[in-house]
Scaffold this motif. Sequence first.
Motif, PDB file in Angstrom:
ATOM      1  N   SER A  54       0.845  -1.399   0.517  1.00  0.00           N
ATOM      2  CA  SER A  54      -0.120   0.197   0.232  1.00  0.00           C
ATOM      3  C   SER A  54       0.632   1.150   0.360  1.00  0.00           C
ATOM      4  O   SER A  54       0.350   2.071  -0.704  1.00  0.00           O
ATOM      5  CB  SER A  54      -0.908   0.458   1.086  1.00  0.00           C
ATOM      6  N   PHE A  55       2.025   1.498   0.884  1.00  0.00           N
ATOM      7  CA  PHE A  55       3.087   2.748   1.106  1.00  0.00           C
ATOM      8  C   PHE A  55       4.088   1.971   0.123  1.00  0.00           C
ATOM      9  O   PHE A  55       4.757   1.075   0.784  1.00  0.00           O
ATOM     10  CB  PHE A  55       3.065   2.958   2.602  1.00  0.00           C
ATOM     11  N   LEU A  56       4.597   2.294  -0.653  1.00  0.00           N
ATOM     12  CA  LEU A  56       5.989   2.900  -1.423  1.00  0.00           C
ATOM     13  C   LEU A  56       6.635   3.887  -0.523  1.00  0.00           C
ATOM     14  O   LEU A  56       6.391   4.227   0.126  1.00  0.00           O
ATOM     15  CB  LEU A  56       5.668   2.984  -2.836  1.00  0.00           C
ATOM     16  N   PRO A  57       7.875   3.450  -0.340  1.00  0.00           N
ATOM     17  CA  PRO A  57       9.250   3.636  -0.166  1.00  0.00           C
ATOM     18  C   PRO A  57       9.371   4.980  -1.154  1.00  0.00           C
ATOM     19  O   PRO A  57       9.727   5.243  -2.187  1.00  0.00           O
ATOM     20  CB  PRO A  57      10.512   3.168  -0.016  1.00  0.00           C
ATOM     21  N   LYS A  58       9.552   6.764  -0.224  1.00  0.00           N
ATOM     22  CA  LYS A  58      10.118   7.522  -1.318  1.00  0.00           C
ATOM     23  C   LYS A  58      10.770   7.817  -0.255  1.00  0.00           C
ATOM     24  O   LYS A  58      11.535   7.978   1.306  1.00  0.00           O
ATOM     25  CB  LYS A  58       9.201   8.679  -1.105  1.00  0.00           C
ATOM     26  N   LEU A  59      12.051   9.249  -0.672  1.00  0.00           N
ATOM     27  CA  LEU A  59      12.764  10.165   0.030  1.00  0.00           C
ATOM     28  C   LEU A  59      11.845  11.250   0.440  1.00  0.00           C
ATOM     29  O   LEU A  59      10.757  11.729  -0.636  1.00  0.00           O
ATOM     30  CB  LEU A  59      13.889  10.190  -0.344  1.00  0.00           C
ATOM     31  N   LYS A  60      11.879  12.001   1.825  1.00  0.00           N
ATOM     32  CA  LYS A  60      11.343  13.158   1.447  1.00  0.00           C
ATOM     33  C   LYS A  60      13.235  14.283   1.636  1.00  0.00           C
ATOM     34  O   LYS A  60      13.904  14.222   2.464  1.00  0.00           O
ATOM     35  CB  LYS A  60      10.419  13.656   2.809  1.00  0.00           C
ATOM     36  N   LEU A  61      13.651  15.275   0.832  1.00  0.00           N
ATOM     37  CA  LEU A  61      14.694  16.433   1.119  1.00  0.00           C
ATOM     38  C   LEU A  61      13.152  17.344   1.148  1.00  0.00           C
ATOM     39  O   LEU A  61      13.163  18.846   0.922  1.00  0.00           O
ATOM     40  CB  LEU A  61      14.982  16.464  -0.434  1.00  0.00           C
ATOM     41  N   GLU A  62      14.663  18.561   2.614  1.00  0.00           N
ATOM     42  CA  GLU A  62      13.712  19.791   3.458  1.00  0.00           C
ATOM     43  C   GLU A  62      14.932  20.268   3.161  1.00  0.00           C
ATOM     44  O   GLU A  62      16.730  19.985   3.317  1.00  0.00           O
ATOM     45  CB  GLU A  62      13.078  19.548   4.427  1.00  0.00           C
ATOM     46  N   LEU A  63      15.100  21.688   2.592  1.00  0.00           N
ATOM     47  CA  LEU A  63      15.401  22.936   2.314  1.00  0.00           C
ATOM     48  C   LEU A  63      15.616  23.990   2.720  1.00  0.00           C
ATOM     49  O   LEU A  63      14.225  24.074   2.073  1.00  0.00           O
ATOM     50  CB  LEU A  63      16.748  22.216   1.716  1.00  0.00           C
ATOM     51  N   VAL A  64      16.347  24.971   3.583  1.00  0.00           N
ATOM     52  CA  VAL A  64      15.582  26.494   3.654  1.00  0.00           C
ATOM     53  C   VAL A  64      16.759  26.855   3.008  1.00  0.00           C
ATOM     54  O   VAL A  64      17.567  27.052   2.637  1.00  0.00           O
ATOM     55  CB  VAL A  64      15.618  26.743   5.029  1.00  0.00           C
ATOM     56  N   ILE A  65      16.347  27.750   1.650  1.00  0.00           N
ATOM     57  CA  ILE A  65      17.363  28.994   0.554  1.00  0.00           C
ATOM     58  C   ILE A  65      16.619  30.407   1.003  1.00  0.00           C
ATOM     59  O   ILE A  65      15.407  30.539   1.455  1.00  0.00           O
ATOM     60  CB  ILE A  65      16.509  27.807  -0.776  1.00  0.00           C
ATOM     61  N   LYS A  66      16.966  30.819   0.696  1.00  0.00           N
ATOM     62  CA  LYS A  66      16.237  32.375  -0.136  1.00  0.00           C
ATOM     63  C   LYS A  66      15.093  32.577  -1.037  1.00  0.00           C
ATOM     64  O   LYS A  66      15.506  31.752  -2.297  1.00  0.00           O
ATOM     65  CB  LYS A  66      18.071  33.112  -0.024  1.00  0.00           C
ATOM     66  N   ALA A  67      14.673  32.957  -0.781  1.00  0.00           N
ATOM     67  CA  ALA A  67      13.481  33.497  -1.573  1.00  0.00           C
ATOM     68  C   ALA A  67      13.750  33.994  -3.554  1.00  0.00           C
ATOM     69  O   ALA A  67      13.130  32.811  -3.867  1.00  0.00           O
ATOM     70  CB  ALA A  67      12.481  34.613  -1.591  1.00  0.00           C
ATOM     71  N   ASP A  68      15.030  33.954  -3.317  1.00  0.00           N
ATOM     72  CA  ASP A  68      14.950  34.921  -4.994  1.00  0.00           C
ATOM     73  C   ASP A  68      16.189  33.401  -5.649  1.00  0.00           C
ATOM     74  O   ASP A  68      15.909  33.253  -6.698  1.00  0.00           O
ATOM     75  CB  ASP A  68      16.324  35.952  -4.628  1.00  0.00           C
ATOM     76  N   GLU A  69      16.563  31.952  -4.445  1.00  0.00           N
ATOM     77  CA  GLU A  69      16.812  31.081  -5.298  1.00  0.00           C
ATOM     78  C   GLU A  69      15.607  29.627  -5.626  1.00  0.00           C
ATOM     79  O   GLU A  69      16.255  29.213  -6.097  1.00  0.00           O
ATOM     80  CB  GLU A  69      17.787  30.409  -4.291  1.00  0.00           C
ATOM     81  N   VAL A  70      14.352  30.515  -4.733  1.00  0.00           N
ATOM     82  CA  VAL A  70      13.285  28.833  -5.450  1.00  0.00           C
ATOM     83  C   VAL A  70      13.623  28.483  -6.650  1.00  0.00           C
ATOM     84  O   VAL A  70      12.815  26.934  -6.932  1.00  0.00           O
ATOM     85  CB  VAL A  70      11.757  29.944  -4.483  1.00  0.00           C
ATOM     86  N   GLU A  71      13.176  29.505  -8.261  1.00  0.00           N
ATOM     87  CA  GLU A  71      13.007  28.794  -8.801  1.00  0.00           C
ATOM     88  C   GLU A  71      14.257  28.026  -9.732  1.00  0.00           C
ATOM     89  O   GLU A  71      13.896  26.906 -10.082  1.00  0.00           O
ATOM     90  CB  GLU A  71      12.805  30.204  -9.708  1.00  0.00           C
ATOM     91  N   LYS A  72      15.516  28.409  -9.163  1.00  0.00           N
ATOM     92  CA  LYS A  72      16.350  27.340  -9.838  1.00  0.00           C
ATOM     93  C   LYS A  72      16.662  26.680  -9.601  1.00  0.00           C
ATOM     94  O   LYS A  72      16.964  25.337  -9.238  1.00  0.00           O
ATOM     95  CB  LYS A  72      17.560  28.168  -9.843  1.00  0.00           C
TER      96      LYS A  72
END
Length: 112
Positions: A54-72
Amino acid sequence: MKLVMAIIKPFRLDAVREALTGLGIQGLTVSEVKGFGRQKGQTEIYRGAEYAVSFLPKLKLELVIKADEVEKVVEAITTAAKTGQIGDGKIFVTPVDQVTRIRTGETDAEAL
């Protein structure tokens, strides 16, 4: 500042990490998670018996960045994690009000 959370397939982690390192991203948290989306799990056969996963293994990535870096950053994750198959994952971007580095007491952009 923004929190970028990405759910990706486990075997794409190295490609995503390399893409983010190429952008100068210095910090990343990775958690092993399980879940399902449109693929709704899968059926497997073990010792001749069929059973549903029922549940598949995945990875969750978390990073905090400056707002102007979001798109790239989102573009880099999308390009590196994409296989073109169902279950490639999702990326979530949310605002971050405050960051504090515990060791030095630095806050916000200096703490990144």
